[in-house]
Design an enzyme around this catalytic site. Structure first.
Site, PDB file in Angstrom:
ATOM      1  N   SER A 121      56.357  41.237  47.511  1.00 47.31           N
ATOM      2  CA  SER A 121      57.485  41.073  46.377  1.00 47.31           C
ATOM      3  C   SER A 121      57.373  42.138  45.537  1.00 47.31           C
ATOM      4  O   SER A 121      58.665  42.696  45.143  1.00 47.31           O
ATOM      5  CB  SER A 121      57.378  39.651  45.741  1.00 47.31           C
ATOM      6  OG  SER A 121      56.095  39.738  45.261  1.00 47.31           O
TER       7      SER A 121
ATOM      8  N   GLY B  44      47.333  39.545  43.387  1.00 44.44           N
ATOM      9  CA  GLY B  44      46.551  40.075  44.687  1.00 44.44           C
ATOM     10  C   GLY B  44      46.765  41.584  44.984  1.00 44.44           C
ATOM     11  O   GLY B  44      45.938  42.318  45.284  1.00 44.44           O
ATOM     12  N   GLY B  45      48.100  42.019  44.583  1.00 42.29           N
ATOM     13  CA  GLY B  45      48.141  43.518  45.053  1.00 42.29           C
ATOM     14  C   GLY B  45      49.648  43.706  45.704  1.00 42.29           C
ATOM     15  O   GLY B  45      50.757  42.845  45.608  1.00 42.29           O
TER      16      GLY B  45
ATOM     17  N   HIS C 142      56.385  29.151  43.035  1.00 41.95           N
ATOM     18  CA  HIS C 142      56.022  30.542  42.887  1.00 41.95           C
ATOM     19  C   HIS C 142      56.912  31.676  43.010  1.00 41.95           C
ATOM     20  O   HIS C 142      57.326  32.407  42.307  1.00 41.95           O
ATOM     21  CB  HIS C 142      54.825  30.782  43.795  1.00 41.95           C
ATOM     22  CG  HIS C 142      54.060  31.999  43.746  1.00 41.95           C
ATOM     23  ND1 HIS C 142      53.541  32.589  42.603  1.00 41.95           N
ATOM     24  CD2 HIS C 142      53.913  32.956  44.602  1.00 41.95           C
ATOM     25  CE1 HIS C 142      52.843  33.712  42.787  1.00 41.95           C
ATOM     26  NE2 HIS C 142      53.434  34.071  43.875  1.00 41.95           N
TER      27      HIS C 142
ATOM     28  N   ARG D 256      51.679  30.660  53.634  1.00 42.36           N
ATOM     29  CA  ARG D 256      51.883  30.086  52.305  1.00 42.36           C
ATOM     30  C   ARG D 256      52.294  28.506  52.616  1.00 42.36           C
ATOM     31  O   ARG D 256      51.662  27.586  51.938  1.00 42.36           O
ATOM     32  CB  ARG D 256      52.271  30.864  51.169  1.00 42.36           C
ATOM     33  CG  ARG D 256      51.364  31.964  50.705  1.00 42.36           C
ATOM     34  CD  ARG D 256      52.398  32.504  49.631  1.00 42.36           C
ATOM     35  NE  ARG D 256      51.335  33.621  48.920  1.00 42.36           N
ATOM     36  CZ  ARG D 256      51.732  34.528  48.182  1.00 42.36           C
ATOM     37  NH1 ARG D 256      53.029  34.297  47.505  1.00 42.36           N
ATOM     38  NH2 ARG D 256      51.013  35.367  47.502  1.00 42.36           N
TER      39      ARG D 256
ATOM     40  N   ARG E 203      58.132  33.885  52.044  1.00 39.09           N
ATOM     41  CA  ARG E 203      57.656  35.314  52.009  1.00 39.09           C
ATOM     42  C   ARG E 203      56.063  35.396  51.931  1.00 39.09           C
ATOM     43  O   ARG E 203      55.326  34.617  51.971  1.00 39.09           O
ATOM     44  CB  ARG E 203      57.779  35.531  50.371  1.00 39.09           C
ATOM     45  CG  ARG E 203      57.373  36.774  49.602  1.00 39.09           C
ATOM     46  CD  ARG E 203      57.474  37.198  48.385  1.00 39.09           C
ATOM     47  NE  ARG E 203      56.847  36.247  47.385  1.00 39.09           N
ATOM     48  CZ  ARG E 203      55.534  36.577  47.060  1.00 39.09           C
ATOM     49  NH1 ARG E 203      55.026  37.901  47.541  1.00 39.09           N
ATOM     50  NH2 ARG E 203      54.697  35.886  46.206  1.00 39.09           N
TER      51      ARG E 203
ATOM     52  N   HIS F  48      52.966  28.395  45.796  1.00 36.22           N
ATOM     53  CA  HIS F  48      51.853  29.064  45.974  1.00 36.22           C
ATOM     54  C   HIS F  48      50.741  27.722  46.208  1.00 36.22           C
ATOM     55  O   HIS F  48      50.875  26.964  45.388  1.00 36.22           O
ATOM     56  CB  HIS F  48      51.288  29.884  45.091  1.00 36.22           C
ATOM     57  CG  HIS F  48      50.300  30.832  45.129  1.00 36.22           C
ATOM     58  ND1 HIS F  48      48.979  30.614  45.431  1.00 36.22           N
ATOM     59  CD2 HIS F  48      50.234  32.024  45.377  1.00 36.22           C
ATOM     60  CE1 HIS F  48      48.270  31.624  45.573  1.00 36.22           C
ATOM     61  NE2 HIS F  48      49.295  32.464  45.465  1.00 36.22           N
TER      62      HIS F  48
ATOM     63  N   ALA G  24      51.175  39.364  38.596  1.00 33.14           N
ATOM     64  CA  ALA G  24      50.925  39.557  40.002  1.00 33.14           C
ATOM     65  C   ALA G  24      49.194  39.841  40.026  1.00 33.14           C
ATOM     66  O   ALA G  24      49.214  40.703  39.567  1.00 33.14           O
ATOM     67  CB  ALA G  24      51.730  40.319  40.785  1.00 33.14           C
TER      68      ALA G  24
ATOM     69  N   GLU H 147      45.251  39.373  53.102  1.00 26.38           N
ATOM     70  CA  GLU H 147      45.778  38.353  52.679  1.00 26.38           C
ATOM     71  C   GLU H 147      46.347  37.365  53.695  1.00 26.38           C
ATOM     72  O   GLU H 147      46.611  38.012  54.721  1.00 26.38           O
ATOM     73  CB  GLU H 147      46.805  38.380  51.369  1.00 26.38           C
ATOM     74  CG  GLU H 147      46.083  38.990  50.093  1.00 26.38           C
ATOM     75  CD  GLU H 147      47.075  39.261  48.931  1.00 26.38           C
ATOM     76  OE1 GLU H 147      48.184  38.720  49.087  1.00 26.38           O
ATOM     77  OE2 GLU H 147      46.593  39.623  47.992  1.00 26.38           O
TER      78      GLU H 147
END
Length: 541
Positions: free
Chosen positions: A392, A48-49, A352, A290, A387, A243, A46, A115
């Site tokens: 997540s 992005g964060g 993804h 997304r 999502r 993704h 992962a 994001e």
């Protein structure tokens, strides 16, 4: 082997569950990983964060963003739980126990990223390697717990369930329950039962059933397939999130190019340099959900014969800023001859994240007593049909901790006698698993899923996929019954089972919603009618 708690998987969900369970120092906790290193998981990849609590932010705002991205299918109690309990639990486990040091801004406060589909800057990060930092911290903390044993290169073959695996013929009159798993030791080739009072599935996702994915090689749907065979309810498996931006490169597994690149100003362009996303998402552009962005890229590619599109951050930010903010992405792209500070990144969509999975309650309990599921293998209802970015890791943390707390707070489950559990019988296995057959069958599965059960679906494609997948599943099961077990053969069997479940779920649901997009489907007019619920009955894919 006997243990108090058996955890299958060692990503953020499994590691969090183990950490909280091990606070009871009298409880023996056994964690299995099929990988060589326990940190080899989707969680570690992962970039992005993880969602925190941003400035001028709150639980209600986060919940609204989750439900908006989820396209009306998110389960409100689960969303509220994540939004309210998530950020405080993040501070307690990741901050106080695991000592994860998130990036800080110039004033010393948290540096929050933005994001897609988030209304606030609320994403905590450690450069662009947040998952790795979180897993390093959790594994360090677990290493200090003497009652935790982590077994690597161990692959679960099937859940150990009664009455199915009981030696006692009278057990057939008892309700089904889970008591551990049969496990392959990859080093010895031996399969042995591990008997546990409580079993927690934390096996991750299923991206490897598709031709292009950001998932590691172990994301084959193992936990989903095992739970399905055991009879647990599985739901929402048609909602597989692609993704939008993975590095265009050879091989099935692609390098993820984080959503944060678009959050920081990156622009999508055609190979000849023209921006195009506004045609598909005029209001939010690159920061649309997304599913919208991934379909836009896919349609642009197949409609014009492009092998990829471009993600341009080089013209939007200084080179030094890009290297500081995205050091891992910069390094990974350089390995493939692409300097993202001077040229756009060639990207394609890739499988993804699975929004569906083993149905669980707010404490991770499945419909089978003794079995809990946490992380991507589970369906908590948080993600609905799509999502929201960076939720997540937080979901895995919250449900991993809550499952562990529920186990600790509940009455101890009655164990089963070792004598009542049959040993694994491999006396009838006649030959070694042929790697060429395994690779060939996997390629067939991936191609069928990518072309017929991918970003754009319709009845003709789905019907053809199911016909071919079911025939392949029959052949693979025959292969499995005759060959000596390997991790690869176990993965192939689980992959085709998972592919059939996903394809059947997609065909069964005629409503286009979120990341389940049917060209011939109806558009949702609100809540999903009861007769269109996305549940697949165990045993009837």
């Amino acid at each position: 082997m006997q243990t108090d708690a058996l955890i299958l998987g060692c990503g953020v969900a499994g590691a969090s569950a183990a950490l909280v369970l091990s606070e009871d120092r009298e409880r023996r906790v056994t964690v299995l990983s099929r990988a060589v290193e326990p940190g080899d998981s989707n969680s570690s990849l992962a970039q992005g964060g993880i969602v925190g609590r941003g400035v001028e932010d709150g639980a209600a705002l986060l919940a609204a963003d989750i439900e908006s991205a989820g396209a009306g299918l998110s389960y409100p109690p689960a969303v509220r739980l994540l939004a309210e309990a998530g950020p405080p639990l993040l501070e307690r486990i990741l901050g106080d126990v695991a000592d994860v040091r998130f990036d800080r801004d110039a004033s010393g406060g948290p540096s929050f990223g933005l994001e897609a589909a988030h209304s606030r800057r609320r994403i905590l990060h450690v450069g662009d390697a947040t998952g790795r930092a979180i897993m390093d911290g959790l594994l360090r903390a677990l290493a200090e717990r003497p009652n935790v044993e982590i077994l690597t290169r161990h692959t679960a073959v099937d859940l150990l369930t009664f009455p199915h695996h009981s030696r006692d013929p009278l057990a057939v009159y008892s309700p089904p329950s889970c008591h551990g798993a049969y496990v392959l030791d990859q080093a010895t080739g031996l399969v042995e039962p591990i008997v546990a009072r409580d079993t927690v599935l934390a096996t991750g996702g299923l991206g490897q059933i598709f031709l292009n994915t950001t998932n590691p090689v172990g994301a084959r749907g193992d936990g989903l397939a095992m739970a399905y065979r055991a009879g647990a309810r599985v739901v929402n498996l048609e909602y597989v999130q692609f993704h939008p931006t993975a590095l265009h490169m050879p091989g099935t597994t692609k390098v993820l190019i984080s959503e944060a690149v678009r959050g920081e100003g990156g622009v999508l362009r055609t190979p000849d340099g023209r921006p195009f996303i506004e045609r598909f998402a005029p209001e939010r552009g690159e920061l649309a959900p997304r599913d919208v962005v991934a379909r836009a890229i896919y349609i642009e590619m197949i409609g014009n014969g492009h092998p990829h599109v471009l993600l341009d951050i080089a013209s939007r930010r200084p080179a030094s800023w890009i290297r500081d903010r995205f050091p891992r992405i910069h390094a990974l792209c350089l390995e493939h001859g692409i300097d993202i500070t001077t040229r756009p990144i060639p990207v394609v969509p890739a499988a993804h994240y699975s929004c569906g999975g083993v149905l669980v309650d707010l404490d991770g309990a499945s419909t089978m007593p003794g079995l809990r599921a946490v992380g991507e293998v589970a369906c908590t209802g948080v993600h609905g049909a799509n999502r929201l970015a960076s939720t997540s890791l937080l979901e895995g943390l919250v449900w991993g901790a809550r499952a562990a707390e529920a186990i600790r707070a509940g009455e101890p489950r009655a164990g089963v006698r070792e004598s009542s559990v049959p040993l694994w019988d491999d006396s009838g296995l006649t030959y070694d698993a042929d790697p060429a057959l395994i690779q060939g069958d996997l390629h067939t599965i991936r191609s069928l899923m990518w072309h017929y059960v991918g970003l754009l679906r319709n009845e003709f494609r789905l019907a053809r996929a199911l016909r071919e997948l079911r025939n392949l599943a029959s052949n693979i099961e025959d292969f499995y019954r005759k060959a000596r077990l390997t991790d690869a053969l176990i993965g192939l069997r689980n992959a085709v089972t998972t592919a059939v479940i996903v394809a059947a779920s997609a065909r069964q649901n005629p409503v286009s919603r979120g990341c389940h997009y049917r060209e011939d489907g109806r558009r949702p007019g609100g809540a999903v009618p009861p007769n269109e619920a996305s549940e697949l009955d165990p045993g009837s894919p």
